[in-house]
Each structure stands twice: as structure tokens, then as C-alpha cells.
Design a protein around this motif. Structure first.
Motif, PDB file in Angstrom:
ATOM      1  N   GLN A   1       0.951   4.155  -2.915  1.00 53.38           N
ATOM      2  CA  GLN A   1       0.723   5.561  -2.604  1.00 53.38           C
ATOM      3  C   GLN A   1       1.929   6.421  -2.958  1.00 53.38           C
ATOM      4  OE1 GLN A   1      -0.523   5.986   1.458  1.00 53.38           O
ATOM      5  NE2 GLN A   1      -2.670   5.738   0.908  1.00 53.38           N
ATOM      6  N   TYR A   2       3.118   5.909  -2.753  1.00 52.76           N
ATOM      7  CA  TYR A   2       4.331   6.659  -3.090  1.00 52.76           C
ATOM      8  C   TYR A   2       4.412   6.906  -4.594  1.00 52.76           C
ATOM      9  CZ  TYR A   2       9.273   7.893  -3.284  1.00 52.76           C
ATOM     10  OH  TYR A   2      10.447   8.539  -3.513  1.00 52.76           O
TER      11      TYR A   2
ATOM     12  N   ILE B   1       0.841  -1.207   0.000  1.00 52.07           N
ATOM     13  CA  ILE B   1       0.000   0.000   0.000  1.00 52.07           C
ATOM     14  C   ILE B   1       0.874   1.254   0.000  1.00 52.07           C
ATOM     15  CG2 ILE B   1      -1.669   1.321   1.351  1.00 52.07           C
ATOM     16  CD1 ILE B   1      -2.861  -1.364   2.232  1.00 52.07           C
ATOM     17  N   PHE B   2       1.963   1.241   0.783  1.00 51.16           N
ATOM     18  CA  PHE B   2       2.875   2.380   0.811  1.00 51.16           C
ATOM     19  C   PHE B   2       3.500   2.613  -0.558  1.00 51.16           C
ATOM     20  CE2 PHE B   2       7.465   3.363   1.105  1.00 51.16           C
ATOM     21  CZ  PHE B   2       7.346   4.726   1.327  1.00 51.16           C
TER      22      PHE B   2
ATOM     23  N   TYR C   1      -1.099   8.842   4.418  1.00 48.77           N
ATOM     24  CA  TYR C   1       0.212   8.488   3.876  1.00 48.77           C
ATOM     25  C   TYR C   1       1.240   8.310   4.997  1.00 48.77           C
ATOM     26  CZ  TYR C   1       4.417   8.872   0.990  1.00 48.77           C
ATOM     27  OH  TYR C   1       5.630   8.651   0.395  1.00 48.77           O
TER      28      TYR C   1
ATOM     29  N   SER D   1      -2.431  12.112  -7.943  1.00 44.58           N
ATOM     30  CA  SER D   1      -1.468  12.638  -6.972  1.00 44.58           C
ATOM     31  C   SER D   1      -2.111  13.649  -6.027  1.00 44.58           C
ATOM     32  CB  SER D   1      -0.290  13.289  -7.683  1.00 44.58           C
ATOM     33  OG  SER D   1      -0.720  14.403  -8.430  1.00 44.58           O
TER      34      SER D   1
ATOM     35  N   LYS E   1      -5.156  13.251  -4.807  1.00 46.76           N
ATOM     36  CA  LYS E   1      -6.085  12.526  -3.948  1.00 46.76           C
ATOM     37  C   LYS E   1      -5.420  11.896  -2.729  1.00 46.76           C
ATOM     38  CE  LYS E   1      -9.371  11.310  -7.563  1.00 46.76           C
ATOM     39  NZ  LYS E   1     -10.036  10.201  -8.248  1.00 46.76           N
ATOM     40  N   ILE E   2      -4.105  11.858  -2.686  1.00 44.93           N
ATOM     41  CA  ILE E   2      -3.389  11.261  -1.558  1.00 44.93           C
ATOM     42  C   ILE E   2      -3.483  12.197  -0.359  1.00 44.93           C
ATOM     43  CG2 ILE E   2      -1.151  10.464  -0.708  1.00 44.93           C
ATOM     44  CD1 ILE E   2      -2.285   8.663  -2.825  1.00 44.93           C
ATOM     45  N   GLN E   3      -4.020  11.684   0.754  1.00 47.07           N
ATOM     46  CA  GLN E   3      -4.124  12.484   1.970  1.00 47.07           C
ATOM     47  C   GLN E   3      -2.852  12.298   2.793  1.00 47.07           C
ATOM     48  OE1 GLN E   3      -7.645  11.204   3.934  1.00 47.07           O
ATOM     49  NE2 GLN E   3      -8.998  12.028   2.374  1.00 47.07           N
TER      50      GLN E   3
ATOM     51  N   MET F   1       1.808   6.963  -6.657  1.00 41.48           N
ATOM     52  CA  MET F   1       0.747   7.912  -7.000  1.00 41.48           C
ATOM     53  C   MET F   1       1.111   9.330  -6.579  1.00 41.48           C
ATOM     54  SD  MET F   1      -2.669   5.739  -6.105  1.00 41.48           S
ATOM     55  CE  MET F   1      -3.757   7.110  -6.331  1.00 41.48           C
ATOM     56  N   LYS F   2       1.719   9.478  -5.411  1.00 44.29           N
ATOM     57  CA  LYS F   2       2.081  10.802  -4.908  1.00 44.29           C
ATOM     58  C   LYS F   2       3.145  11.454  -5.789  1.00 44.29           C
ATOM     59  CE  LYS F   2       3.750  13.123  -0.811  1.00 44.29           C
ATOM     60  NZ  LYS F   2       4.377  12.969   0.483  1.00 44.29           N
TER      61      LYS F   2
END
Length: 122
Positions: free
Chosen positions: A50-51, A46-47, A97, A89, A91-93, A53-54
């Protein structure tokens, strides 16, 4: 936030114990290490998602598909609402995160501690 991270960490440890007692054939430290690894692996995946996507990797792809869909199916619509939609990018809170980072690192440290216990002490 600090209290929430530690309470979620304790919930993860409790969850690993529950899964360990439910699914293990025999109750050994090796089976518990495997169960902690499965939960840790889930957080690390998951990290990493998210990384990625960010960092904006999927922004160009998403923008291209939205533009293609707009040009292909909405020929008479001149509003161009697809430009105002947030990119992946955006949408990442940050709180989620940072919580995922904390859980990943803490579970990796627990996993290293358990592996050290298994290989060097027992």
C-alpha cells in the motif's frame, strides 16, 4: 476508529493463539513467537504494498498500459474513457491504510516483547 483498531488487534492476537494451538507440534513460547511473526509479516507486506501504491509508483505503469490497450484495440472509440479511471494511488483508502499501519506496528511491538521475554527471562 481507535476502538476498531484495538478490537482488530485483539482479534489478531486471538487468531495467533488459534493458529498456534492448531498447528504447533509442542506448545512452547518459540512456536507462539513464530505464529505471531507470520501474522505480523502478512501485515507488513500489505503495508509495504500500500505504501508503494500510495506513493504513485504504479501510476505511470498503469497509465501506460491503459493507453497502449486503448490504442491497440479501440481504434474507433473516441471517448477515451481510460483517462477517467482512477489510478492505483487514488484507490488507497486512508482509513484502511492507517489501520494496517497500526496493526503492523502493534504486532511488531508484541513480537519484540515476546522475543525479549524468550531471550532474557526464560
Amino acid at each position: 476508529m481507535f476502538k476498531r483498531n484495538w478490537s482488530l488487534f485483539l482479534i489478531n492476537i486471538l487468531l495467533s493463539f488459534i493458529f498456534f494451538f492448531i498447528s504447533a507440534d509442542e506448545y512452547t513460547l518459540l512456536h507462539y513467537i513464530n505464529m505471531v511473526f507470520y501474522i505480523c509479516f502478512l501485515y507488513v507486506i500489505i503495508f509495504l504494498i500500500q505504501y508503494t501504491m500510495k506513493g504513485g509508483f504504479f501510476d505511470g505503469i498503469t497509465f501506460g498500459f491503459r493507453r497502449f490497450h486503448h490504442k491497440l484495440f479501440n481504434k474507433n472509440d473516441y471517448m477515451e474513457e481510460w483517462r477517467d479511471k482512477p489510478l492505483p494511488s487514488e484507490k488507497i483508502q486512508p482509513s484502511v491504510y492507517h489501520m494496517i499501519i497500526f496493526q503492523s506496528i502493534s504486532l511488531i511491538l508484541v513480537l519484540i516483547l515476546l522475543l525479549g521475554l524468550y531471550y532474557f527471562v526464560l
